[in-house]
Each structure stands twice: as C-alpha cells, then as structure tokens.
Scaffold this active site. Sequence first.
Site, PDB file in Angstrom:
ATOM      1  N   LYS A 109       6.555  -3.861   1.655  1.00 36.95           N
ATOM      2  CA  LYS A 109       7.406  -3.588   2.807  1.00 36.95           C
ATOM      3  C   LYS A 109       6.610  -3.728   4.098  1.00 36.95           C
ATOM      4  O   LYS A 109       5.470  -3.268   4.195  1.00 36.95           O
ATOM      5  CB  LYS A 109       7.994  -2.180   2.706  1.00 36.95           C
ATOM      6  CG  LYS A 109       8.962  -2.006   1.533  1.00 36.95           C
ATOM      7  CD  LYS A 109       9.524  -0.604   1.488  1.00 36.95           C
ATOM      8  CE  LYS A 109      10.478  -0.449   0.308  1.00 36.95           C
ATOM      9  NZ  LYS A 109      11.047   0.927   0.228  1.00 36.95           N
ATOM     10  N   ASP A 125      -2.792  -3.156  -4.480  1.00 39.92           N
ATOM     11  CA  ASP A 125      -1.405  -2.870  -4.145  1.00 39.92           C
ATOM     12  C   ASP A 125      -1.006  -3.743  -2.953  1.00 39.92           C
ATOM     13  O   ASP A 125      -1.633  -3.689  -1.902  1.00 39.92           O
ATOM     14  CB  ASP A 125      -1.260  -1.392  -3.786  1.00 39.92           C
ATOM     15  CG  ASP A 125       0.199  -0.938  -3.750  1.00 39.92           C
ATOM     16  OD1 ASP A 125       1.046  -1.736  -3.307  1.00 39.92           O
ATOM     17  OD2 ASP A 125       0.473   0.204  -4.146  1.00 39.92           O
TER      18      ASP A 125
END
Length: 262
Positions: free
Chosen positions: A166, A162
């Site tokens: 952000k 992952d």
Amino acid sequence: MSDSLNNPDAPAKPAQRLRFPDGPTPDPAGSHFERRIRSFQPRRSRVTAGQADALERLWPKWGLDIDGQRNLDLTELFGNDNPVVLEIGFGMGEATAQMAADAPATNILAADVHTPGQGNLLNLADHHGLSNIRVANGDAIILLREMLAPDSLDGLRVYFPDPWPKKRHHKRRLIQEEFLSLAATRLKPGATVHCATDWEPYAEQMLEVLGAHPDFENSQPDGGFAPRPDFRPLTRFEGQGLDKGHVVNDLLFRRVPHDDQD
C-alpha cells in the site's frame, strides 16, 4: 487480531515474554532507542516442539539478542576471522542453511524477529553441523548502527523483504536511501549487496534507490537486474510463486571504495 497488525502505524502493545528464559526476548532493545517507523512486523505463530528444543539448547551457543548495548566482535562471535555476511530476514531459514552448507568458509549473521524461524534455523544448523551461522533476534537497524564496527561486513543479503504494497506504507520499506547509507558504513569496499523480491514495484524502487546511491555500483553492465546467482537457493515458496507466474528480480550491487581509497 491486534490493532498493530490491522494498522501497522498503530503503536505496538507491550510484548509478552516468551517461554524461553535463556532464548530470544520479545523486544531486546526495549526503550533504549528512539521510536521510529519499522520495516517489519513480528508475526505470531506456533513454535513446534523441535523449534522449541533448538531454542532452548542452542540459543546460548549460537543466538544473540540485538540489544544495542554492546559492540560485537565478529571474530569472537564465530571463532574465526572468515568473511561475514549479514542476512536480514531469513524466514524459516532453509535458504540460509543451504548457503551456509555450500560456503562453509563464509560466516552468516542471520537477523530476524520470527521466533519459529529462529528455532527452525538453529535446528537446521545443528542437524547439518553448520557452525558458520549465528542467529540475531531483533531490529537489524540497531544491529548495524549500534553493534557492528565500520567495514566489518563482507556482504549484505535481503531476500524477499516485506513489500508493504500500500502506498501509505511505502515509508516502511527497508531498502531506502537512509538504510543504504547506514549499511555502507559497515560494508567493506567491494562487499556485495544482494536483494531479491517477487514484488515488481518494489524491485523497481530497489533498482532506482541503489542505482542512485553514491556508495554502490551495479554489477550489471546494463544497469539492470541480475540473473539469480547459483549461490541463492530456489526455495519452495519461491518455486510456488514462479509456478503462478510471479517474476523474481535479483539485484547485485558492490560497495564502492571510500573517497580516501580511490
């Protein structure tokens, strides 16, 4: 959608026990270890009939929960003393199964938290007669820190983790200095760390962090990214990304000898 999925920094709600009493448990380490920022979020998706059947039949044979309460004897776990590679995050397991089939003398300890993927990988291993795969359920940090012996691994694979794109979530990315220092204690000198990602900013961070870590050296003379090695299969999802113009970067680093082995 739960608060923890909308906001990864929110406290996780108590996990519900799955319907596989002899299979993987939702949070095998429970409250035995400190709460900390995790690099993963368990995904909720449907388990197919085939995956459920594989979990019920094969988990007692080829699966293990990462509970942090025991030391793993990898020779006993696999039934041989072949080299062992730890793969963290295997998705639905197609690439893992292909690598296991292509290198039957290498054992793969594959860790993930995604129940459908665990069932799918067990199903693939069974269908293709792959006895060199073991599926570990839970937090790979606890597996490395609490359950694996020093110098017990011959390799580490982290494919498409992952990227936590952000900026406020970058602290959740797996490939960071602290993780690499832990992994180094479990890797034999000369063991390979192989990472791959299609998120270019994360690839650059991986290259920077690995390149600066004293326990690892880049396999590439120019200190850059590596060509995709033949042993890492090109998955369907990766192919779709490449068709859309995504750039996939591979990193191949070696564990340098310990100070007392120089």
